[in-house]
Enzyme design. Sequence first.
Site, mmCIF file in Angstrom:
data_model
loop_
_atom_site.group_PDB
_atom_site.id
_atom_site.type_symbol
_atom_site.label_atom_id
_atom_site.label_comp_id
_atom_site.label_asym_id
_atom_site.label_seq_id
_atom_site.Cartn_x
_atom_site.Cartn_y
_atom_site.Cartn_z
ATOM 1 N N ARG A 160 -16.892 -22.549 47.944
ATOM 2 C CA ARG A 160 -16.697 -23.928 47.459
ATOM 3 C C ARG A 160 -15.334 -24.034 46.783
ATOM 4 O O ARG A 160 -14.615 -25.025 46.958
ATOM 5 C CB ARG A 160 -17.842 -24.318 46.506
ATOM 6 N N LEU B 190 -21.179 -34.058 44.554
ATOM 7 C CA LEU B 190 -20.899 -32.627 44.665
ATOM 8 C C LEU B 190 -22.147 -31.956 45.247
ATOM 9 O O LEU B 190 -23.257 -32.212 44.778
ATOM 10 C CB LEU B 190 -20.629 -32.068 43.272
ATOM 11 N N LYS C 115 -14.907 -30.419 43.308
ATOM 12 C CA LYS C 115 -15.292 -30.090 41.931
ATOM 13 C C LYS C 115 -14.027 -30.069 41.074
ATOM 14 O O LYS C 115 -13.486 -29.010 40.723
ATOM 15 C CB LYS C 115 -16.050 -28.755 41.895
ATOM 16 N N ARG D 170 7.773 -33.866 33.850
ATOM 17 C CA ARG D 170 6.458 -34.409 34.202
ATOM 18 C C ARG D 170 6.605 -35.377 35.362
ATOM 19 O O ARG D 170 7.420 -36.294 35.302
ATOM 20 C CB ARG D 170 5.852 -35.133 32.997
ATOM 21 N N GLU E 286 -25.657 -39.104 42.326
ATOM 22 C CA GLU E 286 -26.056 -37.850 41.675
ATOM 23 C C GLU E 286 -26.114 -38.108 40.183
ATOM 24 O O GLU E 286 -25.940 -39.248 39.737
ATOM 25 C CB GLU E 286 -25.057 -36.734 42.011
ATOM 26 N N TYR F 11 -12.709 -26.384 39.484
ATOM 27 C CA TYR F 11 -13.429 -25.377 38.702
ATOM 28 C C TYR F 11 -14.747 -25.007 39.357
ATOM 29 O O TYR F 11 -15.182 -25.653 40.319
ATOM 30 C CB TYR F 11 -13.666 -25.885 37.274
ATOM 31 N N HIS G 297 4.061 -37.025 38.764
ATOM 32 C CA HIS G 297 2.740 -36.977 39.404
ATOM 33 C C HIS G 297 2.726 -36.079 40.642
ATOM 34 O O HIS G 297 1.800 -35.323 40.854
ATOM 35 C CB HIS G 297 2.304 -38.386 39.826
HETATM 36 N N1 PMP Z 1 -23.032 -32.700 40.469
HETATM 37 C C1 PMP Z 1 -22.173 -32.668 39.429
HETATM 38 C C2 PMP Z 1 -21.330 -33.870 39.157
HETATM 39 C C3 PMP Z 1 -22.077 -31.522 38.618
HETATM 40 O O1 PMP Z 1 -21.220 -31.483 37.595
HETATM 41 C C4 PMP Z 1 -22.924 -30.401 38.913
HETATM 42 C C5 PMP Z 1 -22.870 -29.134 38.107
HETATM 43 N N2 PMP Z 1 -22.479 -29.189 36.819
HETATM 44 C C6 PMP Z 1 -23.813 -30.488 39.985
HETATM 45 C C7 PMP Z 1 -23.825 -31.636 40.757
HETATM 46 C C8 PMP Z 1 -24.728 -29.333 40.327
HETATM 47 O O2 PMP Z 1 -24.024 -28.260 40.883
HETATM 48 P P1 PMP Z 1 -24.555 -26.745 40.782
HETATM 49 O O3 PMP Z 1 -25.958 -26.748 41.279
HETATM 50 O O4 PMP Z 1 -23.624 -25.978 41.664
HETATM 51 O O5 PMP Z 1 -24.482 -26.351 39.336
#
Ligand code: PMP
Length: 293
Positions: free
Chosen positions: A55, A207, A151, A104, A183, A36, A106
Amino acid sequence: MTLPAFNAYLNGRYAPLDTLTISPMDRGFLFGDGVYEMIPVYNRRAFRLDEHLDRLDANLAAIGLANPHSRKEWHKIIAELVDEEVFEDQQIYLQVTRGPAWPRNHAFPAQATPSVFLFADELPAPAREQVENGVSAITIPDLRWQRCNIKAISLLANVLAKQAAVEAGVAEAILIRDGGLSEGAASNIFIVKDGILRAPPPSTQMLTGITYDVVIELAQANGIAVQLEAVSETELRAADEVWLTSSSKEVLAIVELDGQAIGTGRPGPLFARMFQYYQDFKTGVMRAGKDFA
Ligand code: PMP
């Protein structure tokens, strides 16, 4: 306020969000098998749309799913939603799953049509109180997989981390893996130490946020030293300032971590500068429909 005729898109159809339905056999529903994006829109202009779509390309390739749309088609779908929505500032949520398939199983189905789902919603500005006073956070072990750069819609570990933050009465959970900062549950994390802005470099442990890139660019453009190197948990706790960044939260100061003050316990001087740079960037660049200063 007139209601939009539609605020969502599913597999070729524009419709009100609450009228759309998917198959219960959709692999997004059954396996979390999809990716997403959340794209912020300012004054009806999608910010860094091509970076978000790049991305998305990378994420689809990483999960072995062909992109169901050309760049031109994505632009058109997003433009239709943005134009129809009543809000000037919006968030466009976009997800692609491997689609419905049975029985179903995997492993990838021999044949499946990806499900493409988008909706538009208001993008509220971060709360003034949070901007002025900063927010609190907790740390939590990073129990996620080793491909956090994707993502993916399978977000259970992030959901549990964020719920732990809510139950602790704080705004974010900061994920710690092997003694180092990854993060936030839904954000990237920066620290400031002795005037240097530091953050972990892009890796499979996090991410790479579009806002992470913006904050680094703004720091570099304004003479703030930036160091992209691993940040240990000890360095995180001893930081002068800690910030979180995301497309919806922009930049917020974290002033308390696990009940202990960060620095003075107030948003710091570098945060005040970055907040202003970000607001100026929003006005002069994002709202003007540009991607870069
Ligand atoms: N890390 C994670 C796990 C996230 O879910 C997000 C955004 N929701 C980010 C970093 C930040 O990404 P962005 O600046 O593209 O919103």
